[in-house]
Design a protein around this motif. Structure first.
Motif, mmCIF file in Angstrom:
data_model
loop_
_atom_site.group_PDB
_atom_site.id
_atom_site.type_symbol
_atom_site.label_atom_id
_atom_site.label_comp_id
_atom_site.label_asym_id
_atom_site.label_seq_id
_atom_site.Cartn_x
_atom_site.Cartn_y
_atom_site.Cartn_z
ATOM 1 N N LYS A 132 -16.785 -13.942 0.547
ATOM 2 C CA LYS A 132 -15.768 -13.862 -0.113
ATOM 3 C C LYS A 132 -14.642 -13.408 0.944
ATOM 4 N N GLY A 133 -13.602 -13.337 0.753
ATOM 5 C CA GLY A 133 -12.333 -12.743 1.564
ATOM 6 C C GLY A 133 -12.372 -11.304 0.888
ATOM 7 N N GLN A 134 -12.322 -10.413 1.835
ATOM 8 C CA GLN A 134 -12.137 -8.895 1.223
ATOM 9 C C GLN A 134 -10.909 -8.049 2.106
ATOM 10 N N ILE A 135 -10.141 -7.602 1.328
ATOM 11 C CA ILE A 135 -9.099 -6.983 2.015
ATOM 12 C C ILE A 135 -9.185 -5.509 1.438
ATOM 13 N N VAL A 136 -9.075 -4.347 2.150
ATOM 14 C CA VAL A 136 -8.944 -3.108 1.497
ATOM 15 C C VAL A 136 -7.940 -2.349 2.244
ATOM 16 N N ILE A 137 -7.189 -1.700 1.265
ATOM 17 C CA ILE A 137 -5.898 -1.054 1.576
ATOM 18 C C ILE A 137 -5.998 0.296 1.107
ATOM 19 N N GLU A 138 -5.567 1.368 1.753
ATOM 20 C CA GLU A 138 -5.329 2.744 1.292
ATOM 21 C C GLU A 138 -4.294 2.892 0.277
ATOM 22 N N ARG A 139 -4.409 3.619 -0.646
ATOM 23 C CA ARG A 139 -3.615 4.088 -1.502
ATOM 24 C C ARG A 139 -2.204 4.531 -1.131
ATOM 25 N N ASP A 140 -1.987 5.213 0.077
ATOM 26 C CA ASP A 140 -0.980 5.648 0.457
ATOM 27 C C ASP A 140 -0.129 4.830 1.314
ATOM 28 N N VAL A 141 0.373 3.713 0.460
ATOM 29 C CA VAL A 141 1.366 2.952 0.996
ATOM 30 C C VAL A 141 2.396 2.676 0.239
ATOM 31 N N ILE A 177 -9.138 -4.608 -7.228
ATOM 32 C CA ILE A 177 -9.795 -3.429 -7.909
ATOM 33 C C ILE A 177 -9.076 -2.038 -7.402
ATOM 34 N N SER A 178 -8.875 -1.340 -8.271
ATOM 35 C CA SER A 178 -8.097 -0.058 -7.958
ATOM 36 C C SER A 178 -9.093 1.155 -7.997
ATOM 37 N N GLU A 179 -9.145 1.728 -6.852
ATOM 38 C CA GLU A 179 -9.913 3.062 -6.730
ATOM 39 C C GLU A 179 -9.229 4.419 -6.375
ATOM 40 N N GLU A 180 -9.602 5.391 -6.611
ATOM 41 C CA GLU A 180 -8.966 6.705 -6.421
ATOM 42 C C GLU A 180 -8.400 6.514 -4.826
ATOM 43 N N GLU A 181 -9.184 5.906 -3.823
ATOM 44 C CA GLU A 181 -8.671 6.078 -2.403
ATOM 45 C C GLU A 181 -7.910 4.916 -2.021
ATOM 46 N N GLY A 182 -7.882 4.151 -2.951
ATOM 47 C CA GLY A 182 -7.175 2.906 -2.485
ATOM 48 C C GLY A 182 -7.493 1.631 -3.216
ATOM 49 N N TYR A 183 -7.237 0.484 -2.757
ATOM 50 C CA TYR A 183 -7.370 -0.842 -3.310
ATOM 51 C C TYR A 183 -8.065 -1.892 -2.770
ATOM 52 N N GLU A 184 -9.117 -2.621 -3.405
ATOM 53 C CA GLU A 184 -9.985 -3.595 -2.748
ATOM 54 C C GLU A 184 -9.471 -4.988 -3.468
ATOM 55 N N GLU A 235 0.519 -12.870 2.587
ATOM 56 C CA GLU A 235 1.558 -12.176 1.660
ATOM 57 C C GLU A 235 1.591 -10.626 1.702
ATOM 58 N N ILE A 236 0.536 -10.140 1.902
ATOM 59 C CA ILE A 236 0.388 -8.616 2.076
ATOM 60 C C ILE A 236 0.928 -8.245 3.270
ATOM 61 N N GLU A 237 1.113 -9.043 4.329
ATOM 62 C CA GLU A 237 1.427 -8.865 5.673
ATOM 63 C C GLU A 237 3.177 -8.614 5.764
ATOM 64 N N LYS A 238 3.701 -9.474 4.598
ATOM 65 C CA LYS A 238 4.991 -9.761 4.464
ATOM 66 C C LYS A 238 5.549 -8.160 3.915
ATOM 67 N N THR A 239 4.858 -7.490 3.146
ATOM 68 C CA THR A 239 5.008 -6.228 2.644
ATOM 69 C C THR A 239 5.297 -5.136 3.389
ATOM 70 N N GLY A 240 4.591 -5.404 4.817
ATOM 71 C CA GLY A 240 4.523 -4.492 5.976
ATOM 72 C C GLY A 240 3.340 -3.522 5.789
ATOM 73 N N ILE A 241 2.430 -3.795 4.813
ATOM 74 C CA ILE A 241 1.116 -3.098 4.770
ATOM 75 C C ILE A 241 0.234 -3.521 5.495
ATOM 76 N N GLN A 242 -0.300 -2.500 6.341
ATOM 77 C CA GLN A 242 -1.637 -2.697 7.292
ATOM 78 C C GLN A 242 -2.797 -2.477 6.571
ATOM 79 N N PRO A 243 -3.714 -3.415 6.372
ATOM 80 C CA PRO A 243 -5.151 -3.020 5.694
ATOM 81 C C PRO A 243 -6.107 -2.339 6.498
ATOM 82 N N ILE A 244 -7.144 -1.557 6.070
ATOM 83 C CA ILE A 244 -8.074 -0.891 6.873
ATOM 84 C C ILE A 244 -9.035 -1.810 6.974
ATOM 85 N N SER A 245 -9.113 -2.815 6.223
ATOM 86 C CA SER A 245 -10.203 -3.998 6.565
ATOM 87 C C SER A 245 -9.906 -5.198 5.877
#
Length: 240
Positions: free
Chosen positions: A137-146, A166-173, A187-197
């Motif tokens: 699978k493709g897996q993208i992990v983003i911290e909640r503080d975005v 998937i929404s978790e306390e620490e962030g999103y998968e 599409e995520i890059e267009k928002t300016g978000i930098q995933p941690i993975s």
């Protein structure tokens, strides 16, 4: 949406990798070289290269370093040719492990991987012995503080083709098919978000727990494998 989050595992793995940042960049550079040789240097048409670049950015590899790696690979016809090899086996208490390598010497790599499994109290198996326990699978992990609302982010990725959010306390998968991974990343890059993975990975269908000395053995195995320049990716179903 429901799902089994690997957020803690990913954070733990990232912390290990951050301590070996130079080696991580070297390994990603090797993946870039292989992708360029297979499909050319144009990221817009080379899907494999696009996926590796997304992984590189998630690991904070500078853009100029990425560009240099692509140019070097596209212009160096006499560079070392690497062969992709996958090993499968078992760790302590039957933990399922997949090791992906890029090597110019199969005998050396096989011996090193076997050594790591032995030191970790595990053993190599035959091809296919554990891969059926994982889903690619493709897996993208983003911290909640975005700087974006959760519902808005969920709609963006689902409309781009994501299979799960998937929404978790620490962030999103975010989970995608391998085919839709690049589009969702864009599409995520267009928002300016930098995933941690951000990577194409093997997600385990079940989780195996280990305790005490088994944990030490497993960590030793992972350390040896991660220190090996030929080893690119390690997947397992241990709940770290």
């Amino acid at each position: 949406m429901a799902g089994h989050s690997k957020f803690a595992n990913i954070k733990h793995r990232k912390e290990r990798q951050d301590a070996k940042k130079g080696k991580v960049f070297t390994k990603i550079g090797r993946e870039i070289a292989v992708a360029v040789k297979e499909g050319g240097p144009d990221v817009s048409i080379n899907t494999k290269l696009k996926d590796v670049v997304a992984k590189a950015k998630a690991n904070n590899m500078p853009n100029d370093t990425i560009d240099r790696s692509i140019k070097k690979a596209s212009g160096d016809a006499d560079s070392v040719s690497y062969e992709a090899i996958t090993y499968e086996g078992y760790g302590p208490n039957g933990v399922a492990i997949i090791v992906e390598a890029l090597t110019d010497n199969k005998n050396r790599t096989a011996a090193n991987v076997r050594h790591a499994f032995t030191k970790g109290g595990g053993n190599l198996g035959t091809t296919g012995c554990v891969s059926f326990l994982f889903d690619q699978k493709g897996q993208i992990v983003i911290e909640r503080d975005v700087d974006i609302d959760e519902d808005e982010l969920m709609m963006i990725v689902l409309e781009a083709g994501a299979e799960d959010f998937i929404s978790e306390e620490e962030g999103y998968e975010i989970i995608t098919s391998p085919e839709d991974f690049s589009k969702v990343c864009e599409e995520i890059e267009k928002t300016g978000i930098q995933p941690i993975s951000s990577e194409i990975t093997m997600i385990p269908q079940t989780i195996t727990e280990i305790n005490g000395d088994e944990i030490k053995k497993m960590e030793k195995m992972l350390d040896i494998l991660e220190d090996d320049d030929d080893v690119q990716n390690i997947y397992h179903n241990w709940k770290e």
